[in-house]
Scaffold this motif. Structure first.
Motif, mmCIF file in Angstrom:
data_model
loop_
_atom_site.group_PDB
_atom_site.id
_atom_site.type_symbol
_atom_site.label_atom_id
_atom_site.label_comp_id
_atom_site.label_asym_id
_atom_site.label_seq_id
_atom_site.Cartn_x
_atom_site.Cartn_y
_atom_site.Cartn_z
ATOM 1 N N GLN A 67 -4.766 -10.649 1.032
ATOM 2 C CA GLN A 67 -4.295 -9.274 1.174
ATOM 3 C C GLN A 67 -4.187 -8.601 -0.199
ATOM 4 O O GLN A 67 -4.564 -7.451 -0.363
ATOM 5 C CB GLN A 67 -2.920 -9.232 1.855
ATOM 6 N N LYS A 70 -7.657 -7.614 -1.498
ATOM 7 C CA LYS A 70 -8.195 -6.465 -0.770
ATOM 8 C C LYS A 70 -7.458 -5.181 -1.141
ATOM 9 O O LYS A 70 -8.077 -4.128 -1.344
ATOM 10 C CB LYS A 70 -8.093 -6.694 0.738
ATOM 11 N N LYS A 156 -5.061 4.344 7.848
ATOM 12 C CA LYS A 156 -5.865 3.493 8.737
ATOM 13 C C LYS A 156 -6.386 2.268 7.993
ATOM 14 O O LYS A 156 -6.389 1.154 8.523
ATOM 15 C CB LYS A 156 -7.036 4.285 9.321
ATOM 16 N N LYS A 157 -6.828 2.465 6.749
ATOM 17 C CA LYS A 157 -7.344 1.333 5.976
ATOM 18 C C LYS A 157 -6.235 0.349 5.642
ATOM 19 O O LYS A 157 -6.460 -0.865 5.653
ATOM 20 C CB LYS A 157 -8.028 1.829 4.706
ATOM 21 N N LYS A 159 -3.588 -0.215 7.485
ATOM 22 C CA LYS A 159 -3.244 -0.912 8.726
ATOM 23 C C LYS A 159 -4.190 -2.079 8.994
ATOM 24 O O LYS A 159 -3.790 -3.083 9.580
ATOM 25 C CB LYS A 159 -3.285 0.048 9.919
ATOM 26 N N LYS A 160 -5.447 -1.951 8.553
ATOM 27 C CA LYS A 160 -6.400 -3.041 8.750
ATOM 28 C C LYS A 160 -6.062 -4.251 7.887
ATOM 29 O O LYS A 160 -6.332 -5.381 8.267
ATOM 30 C CB LYS A 160 -7.816 -2.574 8.422
ATOM 31 N N ILE A 161 -5.465 -4.027 6.730
ATOM 32 C CA ILE A 161 -5.177 -5.126 5.797
ATOM 33 C C ILE A 161 -3.783 -5.700 6.032
ATOM 34 O O ILE A 161 -3.600 -6.922 6.024
ATOM 35 C CB ILE A 161 -5.317 -4.641 4.340
ATOM 36 N N THR A 163 -0.073 -6.431 8.057
ATOM 37 C CA THR A 163 0.439 -6.661 9.405
ATOM 38 C C THR A 163 1.247 -5.431 9.816
ATOM 39 O O THR A 163 1.585 -4.588 8.985
ATOM 40 C CB THR A 163 1.345 -7.907 9.445
ATOM 41 N N ASP A 164 1.578 -5.342 11.105
ATOM 42 C CA ASP A 164 2.352 -4.195 11.588
ATOM 43 C C ASP A 164 3.706 -4.115 10.895
ATOM 44 O O ASP A 164 4.169 -3.027 10.526
ATOM 45 C CB ASP A 164 2.545 -4.277 13.104
ATOM 46 N N TYR A 167 3.213 -2.964 7.273
ATOM 47 C CA TYR A 167 2.868 -1.547 7.216
ATOM 48 C C TYR A 167 4.102 -0.678 7.468
ATOM 49 O O TYR A 167 4.313 0.326 6.781
ATOM 50 C CB TYR A 167 1.771 -1.214 8.231
#
Length: 186
Positions: A67, A70, A156-157, A159-161, A163-164, A167
């Motif tokens: 993570q 990224k 949005k990007k 959220k992809k990397i 966890t809920d 975020y």
């Protein structure tokens, strides 16, 4: 006898006042000039900015190594985009480069002409006393829409990397909830 006493009292009072002003002037010599005392932020390079943001996210969200990597790449990309979009800061004194200085705190509009700009200023940007022009409002709306679009895309990007839970923690940290009494005010 009384004249001598009054003379010495006046001399002591004058000496007291003189020594106080001399001491105050000496104290001012040791302090830097007013402009030098203010904090002047040094813009970070996109790499340093991305590293700082990613480290802050790591300390708050306990990121995994994958993570972290990224997010660093993503933050670096965003920092470079932001550096390209950044406009230079206005000059000190509040006037754009080449604008005339009409003196005084008010500048434009002081005196018998009211709030009208001086003669020969028709092609220049209006001072803040006049408010934004319709063109300025359109530009501000376009800029606001662009920033909202960019914010949603970046969310949005992320959220992809993340966890809920991560975020949610990050968005709460970035945009804390407004106190109850202030929600209805703008």
């Amino acid at each position: 006898m009384y004249i001598g006493r009054h003379f010495w009292m006046a001399a002591c009072a004058a000496l007291f006042v003189w020594s106080g002003t001399a001491t105050a002037q000496e104290a001012d010599k040791g302090t830097p000039a007013r402009a030098e005392r203010h904090y002047k932020p040094v813009p970070l390079s996109p790499e340093k900015s991305a590293r700082h943001t990613t480290d802050r996210m790591d300390s708050l969200l306990d990121l995994t190594r994958k993570q972290y990597d990224k997010l660093y790449k993503l933050n670096l990309k965003w920092a470079r985009e932001d550096a390209e979009d950044r406009t230079p800061a206005p000059r000190m004194g509040g006037r754009p480069e080449g604008a005339p200085d009409f003196g005084g705190a008010g500048g434009f509009g002081q005196g018998p002409r009211g709030h009208r700009p001086p003669e020969g200023m028709a092609g220049r940007r209006a001072p803040h006393d006049f408010g934004p022009s319709p063109d300025d409002r359109e530009d501000m709306e376009k800029q606001r829409a662009k920033l909202e679009k960019r914010h949603k895309k970046r969310g949005k990007k992320l959220k992809k990397i993340l966890t809920d839970e991560q975020y949610a923690r990050w968005t709460e940290q970035r945009h804390p909830a407004m106190p109850e009494g202030r929600k209805d005010r703008k």
